[in-house]
Design a protein around this motif. Structure first.
Motif, PDB file in Angstrom:
ATOM      1  N   ASP B 186       0.828  -1.212   0.000  1.00  0.00           N
ATOM      2  CA  ASP B 186       0.000   0.000   0.000  1.00  0.00           C
ATOM      3  C   ASP B 186       0.856   1.253   0.000  1.00  0.00           C
ATOM      4  OD1 ASP B 186      -2.336  -1.559   2.249  1.00  0.00           O
ATOM      5  OD2 ASP B 186      -2.498  -1.261   0.094  1.00  0.00           O
ATOM      6  N   GLY B 187       2.083   1.130   0.482  1.00  0.00           N
ATOM      7  CA  GLY B 187       2.918   2.309   0.645  1.00  0.00           C
ATOM      8  C   GLY B 187       3.385   2.363   2.087  1.00  0.00           C
ATOM      9  N   PRO B 188       4.273   3.305   2.418  1.00  0.00           N
ATOM     10  CA  PRO B 188       4.779   3.385   3.789  1.00  0.00           C
ATOM     11  C   PRO B 188       3.644   3.603   4.785  1.00  0.00           C
ATOM     12  CG  PRO B 188       5.991   4.860   2.327  1.00  0.00           C
ATOM     13  CD  PRO B 188       4.844   4.319   1.539  1.00  0.00           C
ATOM     14  N   LEU B 189       3.737   2.959   5.947  1.00  0.00           N
ATOM     15  CA  LEU B 189       2.670   3.051   6.951  1.00  0.00           C
ATOM     16  C   LEU B 189       2.420   4.491   7.370  1.00  0.00           C
ATOM     17  CD1 LEU B 189       0.669   1.664   8.836  1.00  0.00           C
ATOM     18  CD2 LEU B 189       2.487   1.462  10.525  1.00  0.00           C
ATOM     19  N   LYS B 190       3.501   5.228   7.491  1.00  0.00           N
ATOM     20  CA  LYS B 190       3.377   6.624   7.921  1.00  0.00           C
ATOM     21  C   LYS B 190       2.500   7.418   6.955  1.00  0.00           C
ATOM     22  CE  LYS B 190       6.408   9.796  10.256  1.00  0.00           C
ATOM     23  NZ  LYS B 190       7.293  10.819   9.780  1.00  0.00           N
ATOM     24  N   ASP B 191       2.643   7.145   5.667  1.00  0.00           N
ATOM     25  CA  ASP B 191       1.837   7.850   4.676  1.00  0.00           C
ATOM     26  C   ASP B 191       0.374   7.461   4.775  1.00  0.00           C
ATOM     27  OD1 ASP B 191       4.374   7.858   2.048  1.00  0.00           O
ATOM     28  OD2 ASP B 191       4.057   9.129   3.794  1.00  0.00           O
ATOM     29  N   MET B 192       0.140   6.188   5.064  1.00  0.00           N
ATOM     30  CA  MET B 192      -1.245   5.729   5.198  1.00  0.00           C
ATOM     31  C   MET B 192      -1.902   6.392   6.405  1.00  0.00           C
ATOM     32  SD  MET B 192      -2.017   3.654   2.780  1.00  0.00           S
ATOM     33  CE  MET B 192      -0.994   4.529   1.628  1.00  0.00           C
ATOM     34  N   GLN B 193      -1.160   6.497   7.495  1.00  0.00           N
ATOM     35  CA  GLN B 193      -1.704   7.148   8.691  1.00  0.00           C
ATOM     36  C   GLN B 193      -2.008   8.598   8.380  1.00  0.00           C
ATOM     37  OE1 GLN B 193       1.664   6.261  11.149  1.00  0.00           O
ATOM     38  NE2 GLN B 193       0.503   4.843  12.425  1.00  0.00           N
ATOM     39  N   PHE B 194      -1.092   9.208   7.658  1.00  0.00           N
ATOM     40  CA  PHE B 194      -1.261  10.599   7.284  1.00  0.00           C
ATOM     41  C   PHE B 194      -2.477  10.772   6.379  1.00  0.00           C
ATOM     42  CE2 PHE B 194       0.048  14.816   6.804  1.00  0.00           C
ATOM     43  CZ  PHE B 194      -0.147  15.174   5.484  1.00  0.00           C
ATOM     44  N   GLY B 195      -2.602   9.884   5.402  1.00  0.00           N
ATOM     45  CA  GLY B 195      -3.755   9.941   4.506  1.00  0.00           C
ATOM     46  C   GLY B 195      -5.060   9.819   5.273  1.00  0.00           C
ATOM     47  N   ASN B 196      -5.082   8.915   6.244  1.00  0.00           N
ATOM     48  CA  ASN B 196      -6.262   8.769   7.089  1.00  0.00           C
ATOM     49  C   ASN B 196      -6.595  10.059   7.801  1.00  0.00           C
ATOM     50  OD1 ASN B 196      -6.796   6.144   6.463  1.00  0.00           O
ATOM     51  ND2 ASN B 196      -6.299   5.298   8.469  1.00  0.00           N
TER      52      ASN B 196
END
Lengths: 424, 412
Positions: B186-196
């Motif tokens: 999906d991509g780096p976890l940090k980016d996913m958290q940020f997207g959320n």
């Protein structure tokens, strides 16, 4: 330690701290002179007691009392000030205890809220009910209920003292609505912050996932909105809808950091208003609207709520540094870990300029959080923040004292002390 | 102006990673666009303006800047944002348009006092919304009396905006991912958290603006009605989360009646109740409100069915995990027709040697049975029901436009 002394002198001469003073004065319109007077007055007294204070940094209760009693000696503009008369309040404690007074109205609050959350899918229902288990402080509904009664008595509804203090049905709804809006925002905040604990429980997002958590928050909000509409008063709907907008804008404000120190403090106070005080202030205003069309009464209610709300947030920010995890029900130093610079840090930055760079990078470098925490505990940031909270409480008391005397009004005064001395 | 620049740069960045099928490139018939643009002429200006004011706010420009960081990842906010800024024609703007047309089609009720609207109601709308979103711009104030035909559109225009805001808010909130299901691809976890984080905040911002917009309508019945629609949207979306999982399709009993109920919640309630609210605002009676509600309900259901059918009637659409939904009408119909056992068997058959689902094969299997034709019939049914309702209104340009929309939605 020499540093706190020097710093204290700076405060009393008002030389470099005018920016903060201006901030307070700017926001507190009417109380400008009062705030300035009391700050200068206490500066001299606090200076002599500084050594004692710094030796017990975590003992905020006694500091609070010390400052409260010492203020008694300085010249006050408003002789009706009651907060420093601790003895008198303690003897009438039971009579004016906010919890006791509000208890009857708040008894079935959570059950009634759950009835508003009418949803067929049982899992969604349990998510929505999750935080309405009676374990919350119910602080906001309590203020709302007390304010409603105080306003009712002030407005002398029905002419008879006994009947008029009872809550109008709309006022009780507002108490419920304020708690619902608050909870909905908490649910979303937990997702935003990635928290796994709240009020001693695992958060909704941790158990069921982020998607369902967000939906639950949206549902609680929609239920609150429906209950609001059912009161049938357009002005009340506008006033409380504004809260929802302020809550979101407050969150957005947290995304950015200001370069300029004085701007930063103003930004912090405005954010505190939007995130915490707006709900309380506007709920108070709403209950007063339902019983009294006099804009002055509505303004009193609003100002009380606003000042108490900001004080509440300031103390909250202090507790993040001073309380330990088990008492709070959630881990502390959370603000630093989230990159947020709150009151204690902002004050500490005046003594330790190294904090400036850390604030700008939101404590993202390894070791920043620990170092910042150290600086704060070494500085008088916590004391300054507490002191500021006290001045907001004083203003709240000044406002509420303009209403007709009643047990509820006194309870609201008592409540400001509780805000200052709470430990969770 | 910096705000516009951000938007434009956002568009160009988003287009770089563009996939062939976005969830919003609803490949509706070519005449649909014409129907919509003709309809927009009737209400005075393009309804795409309606939501843009919100998109231009400081807060959302801030988000737009941050969303750039998500380029290259698979966070859904990226495609949602692209849909909002890039696709100006499709189902996103349709709701607002329908609400405006509905108000026009109903005409004045016998209860509306006079054509002169109280000053505060007028000034309460434009100066507040314009100065609200364009903080440093000029403040607009309206002092001259508004001509009768125009004022009827001011309140409904605000309602249309509220409808769009709520719809968009839920689109954005739908794009949140469960972090526990995150994988490296999906991509780096940090980016996913940020997207959320961005998704939650933007959605909340839109909802908050919807709430204040609702308050401005000065009608608590409407506030209650639309708030209940928000509750419906939540429940509908909640069902969707559950139903869209392949595993659940193996175990759950489902039929089209349930499907319709749940789809109404997630796709129909908002428009149905907004149409009803438009009637309430104009002080029309219960009958008119009922007709408006029916139109909104059947139009939305017809539109959703049409949307679900695209994968099965258009040969150019490719079947993959994004486009194929286990909760789409043809699939649900199919499951109901063939029964649980055969369905499980067909799922097995459609899997490749590596236990991956071959969606093209699965689609072909479904096309062999009656699922698709049943869906087409149902779509036509709803289209006709919508037509029936709107034809009860007095004849007018607006009514014809609504009829055309109902017909367009059921064309294949």
């Amino acid at each position: 330690m020499a540093i706190p002394w020097r710093h204290c002198w700076r405060w009393t001469t008002g030389a470099t701290s005018t920016s903060v003073l201006e901030t307070i004065c700017g926001l507190n319109g009417r109380s400008a002179t009062f705030a300035a007077l009391s700050l200068r007055g206490t500066g001299a007294v606090a200076g002599s007691g500084k050594e004692r204070l710094s030796s017990r940094p975590e003992d905020t209760t006694s500091i609070g009392n010390y400052i409260l009693t010492s203020r008694h000696k300085s010249r006050l503009l408003y002789p009706t000030q009651k907060p420093c008369c601790c003895k008198r309040i303690h003897s009438d404690a039971k009579l004016k205890d906010p919890f006791t007074l509000a208890q009857k109205d708040l008894n079935h609050l959570y059950d009634d809220i759950k009835k508003e959350l009418f949803v067929s899918k049982s899992e969604l229902k349990s998510l929505c009910d999750y935080y309405f288990d009676g374990k919350g402080k119910a602080f906001r509904p309590m203020i709302v209920v007390l304010m409603a009664r105080a306003c009712n008595i002030h407005s002398n509804r029905d002419g008879s003292v006994c009947l008029c203090r009872d809550l109008l049905p709309g006022q009780r709804s507002i108490a419920m609505i304020s708690e619902m809006i608050h909870t909905a925002s908490l649910v979303h905040d937990d997702v935003i912050d990635g928290s796994d604990k709240r009020r001693g429980k695992t958060t909704i997002n941790e158990v069921w996932g982020e998607r369902k958590a967000i939906l639950a928050g949206d549902f609680i909000l929609s239920a609150a909105s429906m209950a609001l509409a059912r009161i049938g008063n357009n002005t009340v709907v506008s006033v409380l809808s504004q809260v929802i907008e302020d809550l979101v804008r407050g969150e957005f404000m947290q995304l950015g950091s200001k370069e300029n120190e004085s701007e930063r403090f103003k930004h912090y106070l405005e954010k505190s208003f939007k995130k915490t005080a707006s709900l309380i202030a506007n709920s108070c205003k709403a209950v007063s609207i339902l019983v009294n069309s006099d804009p002055e009464v509505q303004e009193i209610a609003f100002q009380y709520g606003r000042n108490v709300g900001i004080a509440f947030q300031l103390v909250d920010d202090v507790l993040d540094f001073t309380a330990c995890a088990s008492q709070l029900g959630k881990p502390s130093a959370t603000d630093l870990k989230l990159g947020l610079a709150t009151g204690p840090v902002l004050f500490a930055c005046q003594q330790f300029p190294e904090l400036h760079a850390m604030i700008m990078r939101r404590f993202s470098t390894t070791g920043d959080v620990d170092r910042a925490w150290q600086y704060v505990l070494e500085s008088d940031g916590v004391d300054q923040t507490n002191y500021l909270a006290q001045s907001y409480c004083r203003e709240a008391i000044r406002q509420i004292s303009l209403l007709r005397p009643s047990p509820e009004r006194d309870a609201l005064i008592r409540l400001t002390e509780m805000v200052l001395t709470r430990d969770k | 102006m910096t705000v516009i620049w951000f938007r434009l740069s956002c568009i160009s960045l988003l287009n770089r990673g563009q996939r062939n099928i976005s969830i919003f490139s609803n490949a509706t018939p070519s005449n649909f666009n014409k129907v919509v643009s003709d309809a927009e002429k009737i209400v005075g200006y393009p309804t795409s303006f309606v939501s843009l004011r919100c998109l231009l706010s400081d807060e959302l420009s801030n988000v737009a800047m941050h969303v750039r960081k998500l380029v290259g990842t698979k966070h859904p906010l990226l495609s949602t944002a692209r849909g909002l800024i890039y696709d100006s024609r499709n189902n996103l703007r349709m709701r607002g348009l329908v609400v405006l047309l509905m108000s026009k089609a109903a005409g004045p009720s016998q209860h509306t006092a006079s054509d002169h609207l109280p000053q505060d109601m007028v000034s309460g709308i434009y100066p507040r919304t314009v100065s609200h979103h364009l903080k440093d711009g000029p403040k607009v104030s309206i002092s001259a009396p508004i001509p009768g035909s125009l004022h009827r559109l001011i309140l409904p225009r605000n309602l249309a905006e509220v409808t769009e805001l709520i719809h968009t808010a839920f689109l954005v909130h739908r794009g949140i991912i469960n972090l526990k299901e995150w994988t490296n691809s999906d991509g780096p976890l940090k980016d996913m958290q940020f997207g959320n984080k961005m998704s939650v905040l933007s959605g909340d911002f839109l909802l908050a603006n919807a709430c204040t917009g609702l308050a401005q309508l000065n009608n608590t019945k409407v506030v209650e009605l639309i708030s209940s629609a928000i509750g419906d949207l939540v429940q509908g979306n909640y069902h969707e989360i559950h139903n869209s999982l392949e595993d659940n399709s193996l175990t759950d009993e489902i039929n089209m009646v349930t499907w319709e109920e749940q789809t109404f919640l997630s796709h129909g309630a908002l428009l149905a109740k907004s149409c009803q609210a438009a009637m309430e605002l104009a002080k029309h009676d219960k009958d008119a409100q009922g007709l408006a509600y029916k139109y909104g309900k059947h139009l939305s259901l017809g539109h959703k069915l049409n949307s679900d059918l695209q994968l099965f009637v258009k040969s150019s659409c490719s079947a993959d995990p994004v486009t194929f939904s286990f909760n789409s009408a043809p699939v649900v119909f199919h499951r109901q027709i063939v029964g649980q056992e055969r369905w499980c068997h067909q799922l097995q058959q459609a899997k490749t040697i590596g236990r991956q689902m071959d969606y093209t094969k699965l689609r072909s299997t479904i096309k062999l049975e009656k699922g698709v034709t049943s869906t087409i019939d149902l779509c036509r049914y709803h289209g006709n029901k919508a037509l029936e309702s709107i034809q009860c209104f007095p004849s007018s340009e607006a009514r014809s436009a609504l009829e055309n929309i109902a017909r367009a939605v059921t064309k294949f």
